[in-house]
Design an enzyme around this catalytic site. Structure first.
Site, mmCIF file in Angstrom:
data_model
loop_
_atom_site.group_PDB
_atom_site.id
_atom_site.type_symbol
_atom_site.label_atom_id
_atom_site.label_comp_id
_atom_site.label_asym_id
_atom_site.label_seq_id
_atom_site.Cartn_x
_atom_site.Cartn_y
_atom_site.Cartn_z
ATOM 1 N N LYS A 32 0.733 -1.400 -0.044
ATOM 2 C CA LYS A 32 0.130 0.036 0.154
ATOM 3 C C LYS A 32 0.909 1.224 0.119
ATOM 4 C CE LYS A 32 -4.454 0.479 0.099
ATOM 5 N NZ LYS A 32 -5.609 -0.403 -0.474
ATOM 6 N N ASP A 59 -6.774 4.115 -4.732
ATOM 7 C CA ASP A 59 -7.739 3.841 -3.518
ATOM 8 C C ASP A 59 -8.198 5.233 -2.930
ATOM 9 O OD1 ASP A 59 -7.427 1.598 -1.177
ATOM 10 O OD2 ASP A 59 -7.229 3.553 -0.269
ATOM 11 N N GLY A 61 -20.655 6.800 1.591
ATOM 12 C CA GLY A 61 -19.844 7.255 0.529
ATOM 13 C C GLY A 61 -20.427 7.547 -0.618
ATOM 14 N N PHE A 62 -19.733 8.091 -1.755
ATOM 15 C CA PHE A 62 -20.413 8.386 -2.839
ATOM 16 C C PHE A 62 -19.258 8.454 -4.049
ATOM 17 C CE2 PHE A 62 -19.415 12.174 -1.106
ATOM 18 C CZ PHE A 62 -18.735 13.340 -1.970
ATOM 19 N N GLY A 63 -18.089 7.707 -3.557
ATOM 20 C CA GLY A 63 -16.941 7.775 -4.605
ATOM 21 C C GLY A 63 -17.069 6.460 -5.414
ATOM 22 N N ASN A 64 -15.927 6.099 -6.094
ATOM 23 C CA ASN A 64 -15.975 5.183 -7.020
ATOM 24 C C ASN A 64 -16.398 3.641 -6.470
ATOM 25 O OD1 ASN A 64 -13.585 2.511 -7.765
ATOM 26 N ND2 ASN A 64 -14.580 3.702 -9.542
ATOM 27 N N VAL A 65 -16.189 3.342 -5.402
ATOM 28 C CA VAL A 65 -16.611 2.033 -4.882
ATOM 29 C C VAL A 65 -18.257 2.079 -4.527
ATOM 30 C CG1 VAL A 65 -16.256 0.608 -2.825
ATOM 31 C CG2 VAL A 65 -14.368 1.585 -3.856
ATOM 32 N N ALA A 66 -18.692 3.192 -3.881
ATOM 33 C CA ALA A 66 -20.015 3.283 -3.513
ATOM 34 C C ALA A 66 -20.610 3.232 -4.950
ATOM 35 C CB ALA A 66 -20.049 4.629 -2.886
ATOM 36 N N TRP A 67 -20.344 3.861 -6.056
ATOM 37 C CA TRP A 67 -20.849 4.257 -7.252
ATOM 38 C C TRP A 67 -21.095 2.658 -7.797
ATOM 39 C CZ3 TRP A 67 -17.749 2.866 -11.779
ATOM 40 C CH2 TRP A 67 -18.426 3.124 -12.898
HETATM 41 N N1 GLU Z 1 -7.237 -0.152 -3.321
HETATM 42 C C1 GLU Z 1 -7.779 -1.135 -3.756
HETATM 43 C C2 GLU Z 1 -7.811 -2.230 -2.615
HETATM 44 O O1 GLU Z 1 -7.981 -1.722 -1.448
HETATM 45 C C3 GLU Z 1 -7.340 -1.728 -5.006
HETATM 46 C C4 GLU Z 1 -5.821 -2.242 -5.180
HETATM 47 C C5 GLU Z 1 -5.354 -2.639 -6.311
HETATM 48 O O2 GLU Z 1 -6.004 -2.700 -7.296
HETATM 49 O O3 GLU Z 1 -4.127 -2.566 -6.434
HETATM 50 O O4 GLU Z 1 -7.738 -3.271 -2.804
#
Ligand code: GLU
Length: 445
Positions: free
Chosen positions: A124, A164, A236-242
Protein backbone atom coordinates in the site's frame (compact mmCIF):
# COMPACT_ATOMS: atom_id res chain seq x y z
CA UNK A 1 1.30 -18.77 19.18
CA UNK A 2 -0.15 -16.64 21.95
CA UNK A 3 -1.96 -13.65 20.46
CA UNK A 4 -1.56 -11.46 23.53
CA UNK A 5 2.22 -12.00 23.75
CA UNK A 6 2.68 -11.21 20.07
CA UNK A 7 0.48 -8.14 20.35
CA UNK A 8 2.38 -6.86 23.40
CA UNK A 9 5.63 -7.15 21.48
CA UNK A 10 4.12 -5.41 18.46
CA UNK A 11 2.66 -2.60 20.59
CA UNK A 12 6.10 -2.03 22.07
CA UNK A 13 7.68 -1.82 18.61
CA UNK A 14 4.93 0.30 17.04
CA UNK A 15 3.43 2.40 19.84
CA UNK A 16 0.22 4.26 19.03
CA UNK A 17 -0.18 2.70 15.57
CA UNK A 18 -3.78 1.83 16.35
CA UNK A 19 -5.20 0.90 12.95
CA UNK A 20 -2.24 -1.36 12.23
CA UNK A 21 -2.48 -3.05 15.64
CA UNK A 22 -6.25 -3.46 15.21
CA UNK A 23 -5.87 -5.16 11.82
CA UNK A 24 -3.15 -7.52 13.09
CA UNK A 25 -5.12 -8.48 16.20
CA UNK A 26 -8.20 -9.35 14.15
CA UNK A 27 -6.22 -11.69 11.90
CA UNK A 28 -4.23 -13.33 14.71
CA UNK A 29 -7.34 -14.01 16.79
CA UNK A 30 -8.99 -15.67 13.78
CA UNK A 31 -6.05 -17.88 12.86
CA UNK A 32 -4.77 -18.82 16.35
CA UNK A 33 -6.43 -22.23 16.47
CA UNK A 34 -5.42 -23.31 12.98
CA UNK A 35 -1.90 -21.95 13.43
CA UNK A 36 -1.36 -23.95 16.56
CA UNK A 37 -2.18 -27.11 14.63
CA UNK A 38 0.85 -26.40 12.37
CA UNK A 39 4.08 -26.76 14.37
CA UNK A 40 6.05 -26.13 11.15
CA UNK A 41 4.63 -22.57 11.05
CA UNK A 42 5.55 -21.99 14.68
CA UNK A 43 9.07 -23.32 14.06
CA UNK A 44 9.60 -20.99 11.07
CA UNK A 45 8.22 -18.06 13.11
CA UNK A 46 5.73 -17.32 10.32
CA UNK A 47 3.51 -15.07 12.44
CA UNK A 48 6.37 -12.97 13.78
CA UNK A 49 7.52 -12.43 10.18
CA UNK A 50 4.17 -11.95 8.47
CA UNK A 51 3.02 -9.08 10.71
CA UNK A 52 5.99 -6.85 9.74
CA UNK A 53 6.24 -5.19 6.32
CA UNK A 54 9.19 -6.27 4.15
CA UNK A 55 10.16 -2.61 3.77
CA UNK A 56 8.81 0.92 4.10
CA UNK A 57 9.86 3.58 1.63
CA UNK A 58 9.32 7.14 2.88
CA UNK A 59 9.95 10.27 0.88
CA UNK A 60 9.33 14.01 0.77
CA UNK A 61 7.07 15.35 -2.01
CA UNK A 62 7.47 19.03 -2.75
CA UNK A 63 5.29 20.80 -5.30
CA UNK A 64 4.02 24.29 -6.12
CA UNK A 65 0.32 25.20 -5.73
CA UNK A 66 -1.72 27.52 -7.99
CA UNK A 67 -0.78 30.55 -5.87
CA UNK A 68 2.91 29.88 -6.38
CA UNK A 69 3.30 28.66 -2.78
CA UNK A 70 5.67 25.77 -2.15
CA UNK A 71 3.97 22.78 -0.49
CA UNK A 72 5.62 19.79 1.15
CA UNK A 73 3.87 16.46 1.78
CA UNK A 74 5.03 13.04 2.91
CA UNK A 75 4.95 10.08 0.54
CA UNK A 76 5.11 6.36 1.36
CA UNK A 77 5.17 2.93 -0.21
CA UNK A 78 4.84 -0.01 2.13
CA UNK A 79 5.96 -3.23 0.48
CA UNK A 80 4.36 -5.64 2.88
CA UNK A 81 4.74 -9.20 1.63
CA UNK A 82 5.90 -10.75 -1.65
CA UNK A 83 5.59 -14.47 -0.85
CA UNK A 84 3.01 -15.22 -3.56
CA UNK A 85 3.70 -12.53 -6.16
CA UNK A 86 4.99 -9.00 -6.82
CA UNK A 87 3.86 -6.34 -4.36
CA UNK A 88 0.38 -5.08 -5.29
CA UNK A 89 -1.97 -2.55 -3.77
CA UNK A 90 -3.38 0.92 -4.05
CA UNK A 91 -2.20 4.44 -3.33
CA UNK A 92 -4.25 6.61 -0.95
CA UNK A 93 -4.23 10.41 -0.97
CA UNK A 94 -5.92 11.66 2.20
CA UNK A 95 -4.96 14.20 4.82
CA UNK A 96 -4.98 11.55 7.57
CA UNK A 97 -2.55 9.16 5.81
CA UNK A 98 0.28 8.04 8.12
CA UNK A 99 2.44 4.90 8.50
CA UNK A 100 -0.11 3.20 10.80
CA UNK A 101 -2.91 3.58 8.24
CA UNK A 102 -0.78 2.31 5.35
CA UNK A 103 0.62 -0.58 7.40
CA UNK A 104 -2.89 -1.74 8.27
CA UNK A 105 -3.88 -1.46 4.62
CA UNK A 106 -0.75 -3.27 3.38
CA UNK A 107 -1.28 -6.07 5.92
CA UNK A 108 -4.94 -6.48 4.88
CA UNK A 109 -3.94 -6.36 1.22
CA UNK A 110 -1.57 -9.30 1.67
CA UNK A 111 -4.42 -11.63 2.73
CA UNK A 112 -6.98 -10.11 0.38
CA UNK A 113 -4.69 -10.62 -2.60
CA UNK A 114 -4.08 -14.22 -1.52
CA UNK A 115 -7.86 -14.79 -1.57
CA UNK A 116 -8.22 -13.57 -5.17
CA UNK A 117 -6.64 -16.79 -6.51
CA UNK A 118 -4.14 -14.61 -8.44
CA UNK A 119 -0.38 -14.35 -7.79
CA UNK A 120 -0.09 -10.98 -6.06
CA UNK A 121 1.80 -9.94 -2.92
CA UNK A 122 0.60 -7.14 -0.65
CA UNK A 123 1.49 -3.42 -0.58
CA UNK A 124 0.00 0.00 0.00
CA UNK A 125 1.18 3.55 -0.51
CA UNK A 126 0.04 7.10 -0.36
CA UNK A 127 0.46 10.58 0.93
CA UNK A 128 -1.02 13.02 3.41
CA UNK A 129 -1.78 15.26 0.39
CA UNK A 130 -5.42 16.41 0.70
CA UNK A 131 -7.13 16.42 -2.73
CA UNK A 132 -10.22 18.28 -1.40
CA UNK A 133 -10.54 21.65 -3.13
CA UNK A 134 -7.42 21.20 -5.29
CA UNK A 135 -7.48 22.24 -8.96
CA UNK A 136 -6.78 19.78 -11.73
CA UNK A 137 -3.39 21.41 -12.35
CA UNK A 138 -2.47 21.03 -8.67
CA UNK A 139 -3.48 17.37 -8.72
CA UNK A 140 -1.28 16.85 -11.79
CA UNK A 141 1.75 18.58 -10.28
CA UNK A 142 1.38 16.63 -7.07
CA UNK A 143 1.06 13.26 -8.87
CA UNK A 144 4.15 14.08 -10.95
CA UNK A 145 6.18 15.04 -7.88
CA UNK A 146 5.03 11.87 -6.09
CA UNK A 147 6.08 9.66 -9.00
CA UNK A 148 9.46 11.39 -9.29
CA UNK A 149 10.34 9.69 -5.99
CA UNK A 150 8.38 6.46 -6.33
CA UNK A 151 9.28 5.32 -9.83
CA UNK A 152 12.49 3.47 -9.08
CA UNK A 153 10.77 1.27 -6.51
CA UNK A 154 8.01 -0.06 -8.77
CA UNK A 155 7.74 -2.20 -11.90
CA UNK A 156 5.47 -4.84 -13.51
CA UNK A 157 7.30 -7.67 -11.72
CA UNK A 158 8.34 -5.69 -8.63
CA UNK A 159 5.49 -3.62 -7.26
CA UNK A 160 2.30 -2.53 -9.03
CA UNK A 161 0.38 0.36 -7.44
CA UNK A 162 -3.23 1.31 -8.25
CA UNK A 163 -5.92 3.65 -6.92
CA UNK A 164 -7.52 3.86 -3.49
CA UNK A 165 -9.26 6.68 -1.57
CA UNK A 166 -8.40 9.98 -3.35
CA UNK A 167 -6.71 8.25 -6.29
CA UNK A 168 -8.77 7.36 -9.39
CA UNK A 169 -8.27 7.18 -13.14
CA UNK A 170 -7.17 10.82 -13.42
CA UNK A 171 -4.39 10.47 -10.82
CA UNK A 172 -3.23 7.13 -12.27
CA UNK A 173 -2.99 8.86 -15.66
CA UNK A 174 -0.81 11.68 -14.33
CA UNK A 175 1.38 9.22 -12.44
CA UNK A 176 1.79 6.95 -15.46
CA UNK A 177 2.72 9.90 -17.69
CA UNK A 178 5.56 10.81 -15.34
CA UNK A 179 6.64 7.18 -14.86
CA UNK A 180 6.89 6.66 -18.62
CA UNK A 181 8.98 9.79 -19.03
CA UNK A 182 11.40 8.77 -16.28
CA UNK A 183 11.67 5.06 -17.13
CA UNK A 184 11.84 5.61 -20.91
CA UNK A 185 9.84 2.44 -21.35
CA UNK A 186 6.20 1.74 -22.15
CA UNK A 187 5.64 -0.55 -19.20
CA UNK A 188 1.84 -0.52 -18.92
CA UNK A 189 1.90 -3.26 -16.27
CA UNK A 190 3.53 -0.95 -13.73
CA UNK A 191 0.21 0.58 -12.60
CA UNK A 192 -3.39 -0.63 -12.75
CA UNK A 193 -6.62 1.32 -13.04
CA UNK A 194 -5.33 2.90 -16.27
CA UNK A 195 -7.41 4.56 -18.99
CA UNK A 196 -8.93 2.30 -21.64
CA UNK A 197 -6.88 3.74 -24.51
CA UNK A 198 -3.53 2.97 -22.83
CA UNK A 199 -3.71 -0.45 -21.24
CA UNK A 200 -6.61 -0.17 -18.79
CA UNK A 201 -9.10 -2.99 -18.36
CA UNK A 202 -12.81 -2.81 -19.01
CA UNK A 203 -14.80 -3.26 -15.76
CA UNK A 204 -11.85 -2.14 -13.55
CA UNK A 205 -13.65 1.07 -12.44
CA UNK A 206 -16.77 -0.93 -11.56
CA UNK A 207 -14.95 -3.97 -10.18
CA UNK A 208 -14.81 -3.26 -6.43
CA UNK A 209 -18.53 -2.49 -6.20
CA UNK A 210 -19.60 -5.18 -8.68
CA UNK A 211 -17.46 -7.81 -6.97
CA UNK A 212 -18.89 -6.84 -3.57
CA UNK A 213 -22.43 -7.37 -4.82
CA UNK A 214 -21.50 -10.73 -6.38
CA UNK A 215 -20.09 -11.76 -3.00
CA UNK A 216 -23.22 -10.55 -1.19
CA UNK A 217 -25.38 -12.49 -3.68
CA UNK A 218 -23.53 -15.71 -2.81
CA UNK A 219 -23.75 -15.02 0.90
CA UNK A 220 -27.49 -14.34 0.70
CA UNK A 221 -28.12 -17.31 -1.54
CA UNK A 222 -26.41 -19.64 0.93
CA UNK A 223 -28.55 -18.23 3.74
CA UNK A 224 -31.76 -18.66 1.71
CA UNK A 225 -32.24 -14.91 1.26
CA UNK A 226 -32.64 -12.65 -1.76
CA UNK A 227 -31.12 -9.41 -2.93
CA UNK A 228 -34.11 -8.58 -5.09
CA UNK A 229 -36.38 -6.16 -3.25
CA UNK A 230 -33.94 -5.62 -0.35
CA UNK A 231 -33.27 -2.06 0.83
CA UNK A 232 -29.60 -1.02 0.99
CA UNK A 233 -27.83 1.82 2.80
CA UNK A 234 -24.44 2.73 1.37
CA UNK A 235 -21.87 5.05 2.96
CA UNK A 236 -19.76 7.20 0.66
CA UNK A 237 -20.40 8.34 -2.90
CA UNK A 238 -17.03 7.68 -4.57
CA UNK A 239 -15.91 5.05 -7.04
CA UNK A 240 -16.58 2.08 -4.76
CA UNK A 241 -20.03 3.31 -3.63
CA UNK A 242 -20.87 4.05 -7.28
CA UNK A 243 -20.07 0.50 -8.47
CA UNK A 244 -21.98 -1.00 -5.54
CA UNK A 245 -25.04 1.21 -6.15
CA UNK A 246 -25.01 0.39 -9.87
CA UNK A 247 -24.84 -3.39 -9.45
CA UNK A 248 -27.25 -3.46 -6.49
CA UNK A 249 -29.82 -1.56 -8.58
CA UNK A 250 -29.25 -3.84 -11.60
CA UNK A 251 -29.86 -6.87 -9.37
CA UNK A 252 -33.20 -5.50 -8.17
CA UNK A 253 -32.26 -4.07 -4.76
CA UNK A 254 -33.17 -0.53 -3.72
CA UNK A 255 -30.34 1.82 -2.67
CA UNK A 256 -32.16 4.07 -0.22
CA UNK A 257 -29.20 6.02 1.19
CA UNK A 258 -25.75 7.30 0.27
CA UNK A 259 -23.63 9.52 2.49
CA UNK A 260 -20.66 11.86 2.71
CA UNK A 261 -18.69 13.62 5.45
CA UNK A 262 -21.44 16.29 5.45
CA UNK A 263 -24.40 13.95 6.10
CA UNK A 264 -26.72 11.38 4.54
CA UNK A 265 -28.97 11.56 1.47
CA UNK A 266 -32.25 9.68 1.90
CA UNK A 267 -33.29 8.22 -1.45
CA UNK A 268 -36.54 6.31 -0.77
CA UNK A 269 -37.28 5.57 -4.44
CA UNK A 270 -33.89 4.01 -5.08
CA UNK A 271 -31.38 4.77 -7.85
CA UNK A 272 -31.73 5.16 -11.61
CA UNK A 273 -29.13 5.69 -14.37
CA UNK A 274 -29.17 9.47 -14.02
CA UNK A 275 -28.62 9.31 -10.26
CA UNK A 276 -25.85 6.75 -10.57
CA UNK A 277 -24.06 8.87 -13.20
CA UNK A 278 -24.43 11.92 -10.98
CA UNK A 279 -22.49 10.15 -8.21
CA UNK A 280 -19.44 10.28 -10.49
CA UNK A 281 -19.94 13.99 -11.13
CA UNK A 282 -20.18 14.64 -7.39
CA UNK A 283 -16.90 12.83 -6.79
CA UNK A 284 -15.14 14.59 -9.68
CA UNK A 285 -16.11 17.99 -8.20
CA UNK A 286 -13.47 17.37 -5.49
CA UNK A 287 -15.66 19.05 -2.87
CA UNK A 288 -16.25 15.92 -0.79
CA UNK A 289 -19.92 16.70 -0.07
CA UNK A 290 -23.02 14.67 -0.90
CA UNK A 291 -25.69 17.36 -0.23
CA UNK A 292 -25.95 18.51 -3.91
CA UNK A 293 -27.48 15.09 -4.76
CA UNK A 294 -30.65 16.11 -2.91
CA UNK A 295 -30.70 19.51 -4.64
CA UNK A 296 -30.59 17.84 -8.05
CA UNK A 297 -33.10 15.04 -7.38
CA UNK A 298 -36.31 16.26 -5.76
CA UNK A 299 -37.35 12.85 -4.40
CA UNK A 300 -34.17 12.75 -2.27
CA UNK A 301 -33.63 14.54 1.07
CA UNK A 302 -30.37 15.59 2.70
CA UNK A 303 -29.98 15.18 6.46
CA UNK A 304 -26.86 17.02 7.67
CA UNK A 305 -24.54 15.41 10.22
CA UNK A 306 -26.16 11.95 10.05
CA UNK A 307 -24.58 8.70 8.90
CA UNK A 308 -26.03 6.13 6.50
CA UNK A 309 -26.39 3.79 9.52
CA UNK A 310 -29.24 5.90 10.91
CA UNK A 311 -31.40 4.74 7.98
CA UNK A 312 -33.65 1.68 8.37
CA UNK A 313 -32.38 -0.87 5.82
CA UNK A 314 -32.06 -4.60 5.19
CA UNK A 315 -28.43 -4.48 4.08
CA UNK A 316 -25.69 -2.02 5.09
CA UNK A 317 -22.65 -1.55 2.86
CA UNK A 318 -19.83 0.59 4.29
CA UNK A 319 -18.04 1.92 1.19
CA UNK A 320 -16.01 4.86 2.53
CA UNK A 321 -13.25 4.57 5.15
CA UNK A 322 -11.86 2.42 7.95
CA UNK A 323 -13.77 2.30 11.25
CA UNK A 324 -16.67 4.23 9.71
CA UNK A 325 -19.22 1.93 11.36
CA UNK A 326 -18.89 1.91 15.16
CA UNK A 327 -20.42 -0.18 17.95
CA UNK A 328 -23.14 2.46 18.46
CA UNK A 329 -23.91 2.47 14.71
CA UNK A 330 -24.15 -1.34 14.79
CA UNK A 331 -26.68 -1.17 17.65
CA UNK A 332 -28.74 1.33 15.67
CA UNK A 333 -28.73 -0.85 12.55
CA UNK A 334 -29.64 -3.97 14.56
CA UNK A 335 -32.47 -2.13 16.31
CA UNK A 336 -33.77 -1.16 12.86
CA UNK A 337 -33.80 -4.77 11.68
CA UNK A 338 -30.72 -4.84 9.39
CA UNK A 339 -29.90 -8.50 8.61
CA UNK A 340 -26.75 -8.26 6.50
CA UNK A 341 -23.62 -6.09 6.66
CA UNK A 342 -20.81 -6.43 4.13
CA UNK A 343 -17.70 -4.27 4.46
CA UNK A 344 -16.78 -2.84 1.08
CA UNK A 345 -14.32 -0.35 2.56
CA UNK A 346 -11.17 -1.79 4.13
CA UNK A 347 -11.81 -2.49 7.85
CA UNK A 348 -15.01 -0.42 7.62
CA UNK A 349 -16.33 -1.71 10.96
CA UNK A 350 -14.77 -1.32 14.39
CA UNK A 351 -14.13 -4.52 16.42
CA UNK A 352 -17.12 -3.58 18.63
CA UNK A 353 -19.41 -3.35 15.59
CA UNK A 354 -18.22 -6.73 14.26
CA UNK A 355 -18.80 -8.32 17.68
CA UNK A 356 -22.32 -6.85 17.81
CA UNK A 357 -23.19 -8.29 14.37
CA UNK A 358 -21.72 -11.68 15.22
CA UNK A 359 -23.54 -11.84 18.57
CA UNK A 360 -26.79 -10.94 16.83
CA UNK A 361 -26.02 -13.75 14.32
CA UNK A 362 -26.76 -11.61 11.28
CA UNK A 363 -24.81 -12.07 8.04
CA UNK A 364 -21.49 -10.24 8.21
CA UNK A 365 -18.50 -10.37 5.84
CA UNK A 366 -15.16 -8.53 6.07
CA UNK A 367 -13.59 -6.17 3.54
CA UNK A 368 -10.72 -8.40 2.56
CA UNK A 369 -13.21 -10.86 1.06
CA UNK A 370 -16.01 -8.52 -0.04
CA UNK A 371 -13.92 -5.85 -1.77
CA UNK A 372 -11.29 -8.15 -3.31
CA UNK A 373 -12.91 -7.79 -6.75
CA UNK A 374 -11.11 -4.47 -7.21
CA UNK A 375 -7.60 -5.78 -6.83
CA UNK A 376 -8.58 -9.04 -8.56
CA UNK A 377 -9.53 -7.06 -11.66
CA UNK A 378 -6.24 -5.18 -11.31
CA UNK A 379 -4.66 -8.63 -11.51
CA UNK A 380 -6.66 -9.27 -14.70
CA UNK A 381 -5.44 -5.91 -16.04
CA UNK A 382 -1.84 -7.03 -15.38
CA UNK A 383 -2.49 -10.27 -17.27
CA UNK A 384 -3.89 -8.39 -20.28
CA UNK A 385 -0.89 -6.02 -20.21
CA UNK A 386 1.55 -8.92 -20.09
CA UNK A 387 -0.22 -10.54 -23.06
CA UNK A 388 -0.44 -7.20 -24.94
CA UNK A 389 -4.15 -7.57 -25.56
CA UNK A 390 -7.47 -6.57 -24.05
CA UNK A 391 -10.45 -8.66 -23.13
CA UNK A 392 -14.11 -7.71 -23.66
CA UNK A 393 -16.20 -6.42 -20.75
CA UNK A 394 -18.14 -9.70 -20.72
CA UNK A 395 -14.92 -11.71 -20.44
CA UNK A 396 -13.57 -9.64 -17.53
CA UNK A 397 -16.93 -9.67 -15.77
CA UNK A 398 -17.17 -13.44 -16.09
CA UNK A 399 -13.71 -13.86 -14.56
CA UNK A 400 -14.63 -11.44 -11.77
CA UNK A 401 -17.77 -13.51 -11.08
CA UNK A 402 -15.71 -16.68 -10.88
CA UNK A 403 -13.15 -15.09 -8.55
CA UNK A 404 -15.81 -13.77 -6.15
CA UNK A 405 -17.46 -17.17 -6.11
CA UNK A 406 -14.10 -18.80 -5.31
CA UNK A 407 -13.49 -16.32 -2.48
CA UNK A 408 -16.93 -17.05 -1.07
CA UNK A 409 -16.28 -20.79 -1.24
CA UNK A 410 -12.90 -20.39 0.47
CA UNK A 411 -14.55 -18.42 3.29
CA UNK A 412 -17.29 -21.03 3.70
CA UNK A 413 -14.76 -23.86 3.80
CA UNK A 414 -12.47 -22.25 6.40
CA UNK A 415 -15.17 -20.40 8.36
CA UNK A 416 -17.63 -23.16 9.25
CA UNK A 417 -18.83 -22.80 12.85
CA UNK A 418 -21.62 -25.28 13.51
CA UNK A 419 -24.31 -24.49 10.96
CA UNK A 420 -23.10 -20.88 10.58
CA UNK A 421 -20.31 -19.35 8.57
CA UNK A 422 -17.90 -17.01 10.33
CA UNK A 423 -16.76 -15.05 7.27
CA UNK A 424 -14.14 -13.10 9.25
CA UNK A 425 -12.48 -16.30 10.35
CA UNK A 426 -12.95 -17.94 6.96
CA UNK A 427 -11.31 -15.07 5.03
CA UNK A 428 -8.44 -14.70 7.47
CA UNK A 429 -7.64 -18.41 7.63
CA UNK A 430 -7.88 -19.00 3.87
CA UNK A 431 -5.72 -15.95 3.06
CA UNK A 432 -3.20 -16.69 5.80
CA UNK A 433 -2.67 -20.37 4.93
CA UNK A 434 -1.75 -19.54 1.34
CA UNK A 435 0.81 -16.87 2.25
CA UNK A 436 2.20 -18.89 5.17
CA UNK A 437 2.73 -21.99 3.02
CA UNK A 438 4.61 -19.95 0.40
CA UNK A 439 6.79 -18.34 3.09
CA UNK A 440 7.56 -21.72 4.58
CA UNK A 441 8.63 -23.19 1.24
CA UNK A 442 10.81 -20.16 0.41
CA UNK A 443 12.94 -20.47 3.55
CA UNK A 444 14.13 -17.84 5.99
CA UNK A 445 14.38 -14.64 3.96
N1 GLU B 1 -7.16 -0.04 -3.34
C1 GLU B 1 -7.85 -1.23 -3.73
C2 GLU B 1 -7.86 -2.21 -2.58
O1 GLU B 1 -7.94 -1.79 -1.44
C3 GLU B 1 -7.34 -1.79 -5.04
C4 GLU B 1 -5.88 -2.14 -5.08
C5 GLU B 1 -5.37 -2.55 -6.44
O2 GLU B 1 -6.13 -2.60 -7.39
O3 GLU B 1 -4.16 -2.81 -6.51
O4 GLU B 1 -7.84 -3.40 -2.73
Amino acid sequence: MKVNDIMLDLERKHPGENEYLQAVREVLESIEEVYNQHPEFEKAKIVERIVEPDRIITFRVTWVDDNGEIQTNLGYRIQFNSAIGPYKGGIRFHKAVNPSMLKFLGFEQTFKNALTTLPMGGAKGGSDFDPVGKSDAEIMRFCQAFMLELWQNIGPDTDVPAGDVGVGGREIGYMYGMYKKLAREYNTGVLTGKGLTWGGSLIRPEATGFGALYFVEHMLHRAGKELKGATIAISGFGNVAWGAAKKATELGAKVIAISGPDGVVLNPNGMNDEKIDYMLELRASNRNIVAPFAEKFTDATFVPGKKAWSVKCDIALPCAFQNELTGADAEELLANGTWCVAEVSNMGCTPEAIAAFQNAKILFAPGKAVNAGGVATSGLEMTQNAMHLSWSAAEVDEKLHYIMQSIHEACVKAGQEGDRINYVKGANIAGFLKVAQAMLEQGIV
